[in-house]
Design an enzyme around this catalytic site. Structure first.
Site, PDB file in Angstrom:
ATOM      1  N   GLU A   9       0.658  -1.074  -0.015  1.00  0.00           N
ATOM      2  CA  GLU A   9       0.076   0.539  -0.031  1.00  0.00           C
ATOM      3  C   GLU A   9       0.905   1.293  -0.090  1.00  0.00           C
ATOM      4  O   GLU A   9       0.770   2.151  -0.972  1.00  0.00           O
ATOM      5  CB  GLU A   9      -0.938  -0.072   1.505  1.00  0.00           C
ATOM      6  CG  GLU A   9      -2.052  -0.422   1.061  1.00  0.00           C
ATOM      7  CD  GLU A   9      -2.981  -0.913   2.085  1.00  0.00           C
ATOM      8  OE1 GLU A   9      -3.073   0.561   2.348  1.00  0.00           O
ATOM      9  OE2 GLU A   9      -3.485  -2.069   3.136  1.00  0.00           O
ATOM     10  N   ASP A  82      -2.021  -4.512   3.498  1.00  0.00           N
ATOM     11  CA  ASP A  82      -2.234  -4.385   4.847  1.00  0.00           C
ATOM     12  C   ASP A  82      -2.974  -5.407   5.931  1.00  0.00           C
ATOM     13  O   ASP A  82      -3.937  -5.831   4.552  1.00  0.00           O
ATOM     14  CB  ASP A  82      -2.574  -3.693   5.448  1.00  0.00           C
ATOM     15  CG  ASP A  82      -1.430  -1.804   5.408  1.00  0.00           C
ATOM     16  OD1 ASP A  82      -0.998  -1.710   5.160  1.00  0.00           O
ATOM     17  OD2 ASP A  82      -2.156  -0.861   6.282  1.00  0.00           O
ATOM     18  N   ASP A  84      -5.811  -6.166   6.431  1.00  0.00           N
ATOM     19  CA  ASP A  84      -7.027  -5.787   8.122  1.00  0.00           C
ATOM     20  C   ASP A  84      -7.589  -6.227   6.389  1.00  0.00           C
ATOM     21  O   ASP A  84      -7.790  -6.155   5.450  1.00  0.00           O
ATOM     22  CB  ASP A  84      -7.039  -5.020   8.601  1.00  0.00           C
ATOM     23  CG  ASP A  84      -6.688  -3.366   7.901  1.00  0.00           C
ATOM     24  OD1 ASP A  84      -6.457  -3.752   6.622  1.00  0.00           O
ATOM     25  OD2 ASP A  84      -6.519  -2.170   8.305  1.00  0.00           O
ATOM     26  N   GLU A  86      -9.350  -3.216   5.245  1.00  0.00           N
ATOM     27  CA  GLU A  86      -9.173  -2.204   3.790  1.00  0.00           C
ATOM     28  C   GLU A  86      -8.260  -2.451   3.755  1.00  0.00           C
ATOM     29  O   GLU A  86      -8.326  -2.461   2.244  1.00  0.00           O
ATOM     30  CB  GLU A  86      -8.703  -0.436   5.117  1.00  0.00           C
ATOM     31  CG  GLU A  86      -8.938   0.375   4.321  1.00  0.00           C
ATOM     32  CD  GLU A  86      -9.966   0.629   3.830  1.00  0.00           C
ATOM     33  OE1 GLU A  86     -10.930   1.519   3.460  1.00  0.00           O
ATOM     34  OE2 GLU A  86     -11.225   0.355   5.255  1.00  0.00           O
ATOM     35  N   TYR A 303       1.112  -4.622  13.277  1.00  0.00           N
ATOM     36  CA  TYR A 303       0.370  -3.911  12.675  1.00  0.00           C
ATOM     37  C   TYR A 303      -0.748  -2.892  14.046  1.00  0.00           C
ATOM     38  O   TYR A 303      -0.388  -3.301  14.803  1.00  0.00           O
ATOM     39  CB  TYR A 303      -0.651  -4.835  11.849  1.00  0.00           C
ATOM     40  CG  TYR A 303      -0.996  -4.037  11.383  1.00  0.00           C
ATOM     41  CD1 TYR A 303      -0.809  -3.044  10.387  1.00  0.00           C
ATOM     42  CD2 TYR A 303      -2.919  -4.561  11.284  1.00  0.00           C
ATOM     43  CE1 TYR A 303      -1.780  -2.460   8.785  1.00  0.00           C
ATOM     44  CE2 TYR A 303      -3.184  -3.590   9.996  1.00  0.00           C
ATOM     45  CZ  TYR A 303      -3.113  -2.361   9.450  1.00  0.00           C
ATOM     46  OH  TYR A 303      -3.565  -1.845   8.646  1.00  0.00           O
ATOM     47  N   ARG A 305      -3.590  -1.375  14.126  1.00  0.00           N
ATOM     48  CA  ARG A 305      -5.442  -1.886  13.946  1.00  0.00           C
ATOM     49  C   ARG A 305      -5.499  -3.011  13.969  1.00  0.00           C
ATOM     50  O   ARG A 305      -5.163  -3.670  14.022  1.00  0.00           O
ATOM     51  CB  ARG A 305      -5.559  -0.939  13.003  1.00  0.00           C
ATOM     52  CG  ARG A 305      -5.296   0.353  11.985  1.00  0.00           C
ATOM     53  CD  ARG A 305      -6.104   0.641  10.592  1.00  0.00           C
ATOM     54  NE  ARG A 305      -5.009   1.634   9.953  1.00  0.00           N
ATOM     55  CZ  ARG A 305      -4.378   2.512   9.453  1.00  0.00           C
ATOM     56  NH1 ARG A 305      -3.535   1.263   9.400  1.00  0.00           N
ATOM     57  NH2 ARG A 305      -4.116   3.476   9.356  1.00  0.00           N
ATOM     58  N   HIS A 349      -5.688  -9.706  14.500  1.00  0.00           N
ATOM     59  CA  HIS A 349      -4.106  -9.076  15.051  1.00  0.00           C
ATOM     60  C   HIS A 349      -3.599  -9.939  16.099  1.00  0.00           C
ATOM     61  O   HIS A 349      -4.014 -10.220  17.104  1.00  0.00           O
ATOM     62  CB  HIS A 349      -3.245  -8.269  14.133  1.00  0.00           C
ATOM     63  CG  HIS A 349      -4.951  -7.877  12.952  1.00  0.00           C
ATOM     64  ND1 HIS A 349      -4.397  -8.482  11.819  1.00  0.00           N
ATOM     65  CD2 HIS A 349      -5.274  -6.983  12.797  1.00  0.00           C
ATOM     66  CE1 HIS A 349      -5.102  -7.904  10.654  1.00  0.00           C
ATOM     67  NE2 HIS A 349      -5.662  -6.943  11.655  1.00  0.00           N
TER      68      HIS A 349
END
Length: 692
Positions: A9, A82, A84, A86, A303, A305, A349
């Site tokens: 990303e 990433d 997640d 998103e 990570y 989030r 996570h």
């Protein structure tokens, strides 16, 4: 020539990951999302079963063109966005935008890693997988629901308040939470109480011990006023102060659990005074990789989030070995602190932790900018502490009899520091007493003096960014990735003002919240929004089809929008004519609404463009100079009451002043809910508003 392409990303990750993989891999970045719903229209067709219409985001054409060239050269394409929802969605959009699903001669894989380290990246390449469409659908559902709320309700707000306002699904609930808290504070009536302390000396001791008044044999007594205090003081005259009970014990202070997104934002706000937005920006840099002297570019944390407190076995083992080597075996935790898991925890996570515990804050300090270092140090210390033993205090609690009453003494001494050798939490407070001698039952203490102090109960505190994040998490509103942007948005739209960490509702915020509660009660309902988050989780784990959620959501929203359009069309906001005369053309000026609230404008616009600030009189004379009190606002939009003669007169009040005077001390009274309260905090007099 590279025959493998890795697409990430962020451009910041490219250099870090390329270093790990060598010349046979090309690494490039998508710079976040490449496709989205169009800005000019809803982009979702209810007639076609809510199929979204995606277009290339403006400015991403060159990035996609470059990626297409790289795709042509490669045999294998790894989508490493990433880890997640998103990130999963970005990978799927890349597949569609680059037409990777149509290229039969290419092998396309999805890989993900929780930390940007050589081991983690190489391990992910050995375990490639397909794109998880359930996670993509969960993100897509959130995006569609947010788009529906924003694009269907915002035009109504625009029509009602006449300027460019907008509504958001999660933002509207966060705004309501702040408004509800403001109402609680405004309605709160302080109650008087008194504290009483006795300074007592042990025989042979020079330092007095502070004992707090407790009550009597019946239990605890709250001293509500001066009369009750005087009665107790009279009863205590001539009393002996005798130790009635001594209890020695032990208090265990458990080690903290590692950071989640929410707790990191809260602690960074309290300890470092960072906004949620700043915390996430700095954490992103630490995750993506920074240049560390002697180590090259290193991803320093996992990570950022996450709502899980789980730690990988390998990291846990390494941390315990490090602690044993640095502090000794008695400091190593015997078990693990676990956060209570519930339906709201995704646990996708690990917790936020250093990728390598041996990279201590001391080692990286020279390589990091000040704020980056401070955040890394906070994360490192918290993680190290979570793998350490609890702290142990020796405690002593003493009950002292004085006539029919009791006073209490409490003291504690740190017996074993445990995790506190590394990490002391912001709210950790120690008792002031240190018992110098050994107190025994029947010991007689000498009274030095009795100290009394008047207090008033305090209203609930205004939300800060940290406490709002905590409350949102507890209520199940939003997810780790949404806290910071939600708060940033409501501040940017001037619905909320931030002053000295506290969040205050502006006049604009009150108008929007009132309209949302009136016309769209379910959208701003906390339980409804939390249930939607739960349904999104169910879409993510594959147990609920995404279109089922959208199909159930849309009809109720459409009905509410249609109803609001009819009702609000019948309510016209006529410009209120004032007695203020336009000095340019002589017309009576009118009240208009702007992004920052009310202002005065000439009705002769566009011929006459004269405007001036609107000072609304409340019909109360200034307690200092006798001129009119008007409603004013701070630069950030918080309402207060001031004198129209400012700056000559400096009167101001956060509460609405009244014409009534306090019969007890003569100060002016202020309105609090349905009560009138004396503005003199030391007085504390209050009465009902309708009492004359």
């Amino acid at each position: 020539m590279a025959n493998c392409l890795v697409i990430v990303e962020s451009p910041a990750k490219v250099k870090t990951i390329k270093k790990f993989l060598g010349t046979s891999y090309e690494v490039d970045a998508s710079n976040g999302h490449v496709r989205d719903l169009p800005k000019s229209q809803l982009g979702i067709s209810p007639e076609q079963d809510f199929e979204p219409k995606y277009i290339t985001i403006r400015g991403k054409g060159d990035i996609l063109a470059k990626l297409r060239k790289e795709v042509k050269k490669a045999d294998k394409i790894y989508l490493a966005t990433d880890p997640d929802r998103e990130g999963e969605a970005i990978s799927w959009h890349l597949v569609k935008a680059l037409k990777l699903d149509e290229q039969k001669d290419k092998q396309v894989y999805r890989i993900s890693f929780n930390e940007i380290t050589k081991n983690a990246v190489k391990a992910s390449l050995k375990a490639p997988r397909e794109i998880d469409m359930d996670l993509v659908d969960a993100q897509q559902t959130r995006r569609i629901l947010d788009r529906m709320v924003g694009y269907m309700i915002s035009p109504i707000l625009w029509a009602k308040v006449k300027r460019g306002l907008s509504a958001g699904r999660v933002q509207s609930v966060a705004l309501r939470m702040i408004c509800d808290r403001e109402e609680e504070i405004n309605a709160f009536i302080p109650e008087e109480y008194w504290n009483l302390e006795a300074d007592l000396k042990q025989q042979g001791s020079k330092k007095a011990l502070a004992a707090k008044f407790y009550g009597n044999k019946e239990g605890k007594i709250t001293i509500r006023n001066k009369e009750e205090l005087d009665g107790i003081l009279k009863d205590l005259e001539g009393s002996d102060y005798v130790v009635d009970e001594v209890k020695n014990g032990e208090r265990i202070k458990k080690a903290p659990i590692p950071f989640t997104t929410s707790t990191l934002q809260q602690e960074a706000s309290k300890v470092l005074n960072f906004s949620t937005q700043k915390t996430m920006r700095l954490a992103q840099q630490l995750y993506e990789g920074v240049e560390v002297k002697g180590h090259g570019t290193v991803g320093l944390i996992t990570y950022l989030r996450t709502d899980s407190t789980r730690i990988a076995e390998e990291a846990d083992t390494a941390a315990r070995a490090f602690i044993e080597a640095q502090y000794g075996s008695k400091y190593v935790a015997s078990g693990e602190q676990a956060k209570k898991s519930g339906a709201k925890i995704q646990d996708a996570h690990e917790a936020i932790r250093p990728t390598d515990i041996s990279l201590t804050p001391v080692i990286v300090k020279e390589s990091l900018q000040r704020d980056l270092f401070r955040l890394y140090q906070l994360i490192w210390k918290r993680f190290a502490a979570s793998r350490m033993q609890s702290a142990v205090y020796e405690t002593t609690s003493v009950k002292v009899a004085a006539g029919d009453y009791y006073f209490t003494l409490a003291a504690s001494k740190l017996a074993f520091d445990g995790f506190m050798s590394v990490y002391i939490q912001e709210d950790e407070k120690e008792e002031s007493n240190a018992l110098l001698g050994k107190l025994e039952k029947e010991s007689v203490l000498t009274l030095e003096k009795l100290d009394s102090s008047q207090h008033f109960t305090q209203p609930p505190a205004h939300f800060t960014e940290a406490s709002l994040v905590k409350s949102m998490e507890e209520q199940g509103i939003g997810r780790p990735s949404t806290y910071a942007p939600t708060i940033t948005t409501i501040i940017a739209r001037r619905y909320v003002a931030k002053e000295n960490k506290n969040l205050y509702v502006t006049e604009l915020g009150e108008v929007v919240n009132s309209m949302m509660k009136q016309s769209f009660p379910s959208i701003v309902d906390i339980t409804f929004t939390a249930n939607l988050e739960f349904l999104l989780d169910k879409v993510g784990d594959g147990s609920v089809p995404w279109k089922t959620v959208v199909r159930n959501f849309y009809p109720d929203l459409k009905e509410a929008v249609d109803k609001a359009e009819v009702e609000l069309e019948s309510v016209t906001i006529a410009d209120e004519v004032t007695e203020e005369i336009c000095e340019i053309c002589g017309r009576n000026m009118v009240i208009k609404y702007g992004p920052h609230g009310k202002f005065l404008a000439c009705p002769g616009f566009p011929e006459c463009k004269n405007t001036k600030p609107y000072l609304e009189k409340i019909g109360v004379p200034c307690p200092k100079c006798g001129k009119d009190v008007v409603i004013k606002k701070t630069k950030k939009g918080r309402i207060y009451y001031g004198c129209e003669a400012n700056p000559e007169c400096d009167f101001m009040s956060w509460q609405r002043p009244s014409t009534e005077k306090c019969p007890k001390c003569g100060a002016y009274m202020v309105e609090k809910g349905n009560k009138l309260l004396c503005s003199n905090e030391q007085c504390g007099y209050s009465t009902s508003k309708n009492t004359k």
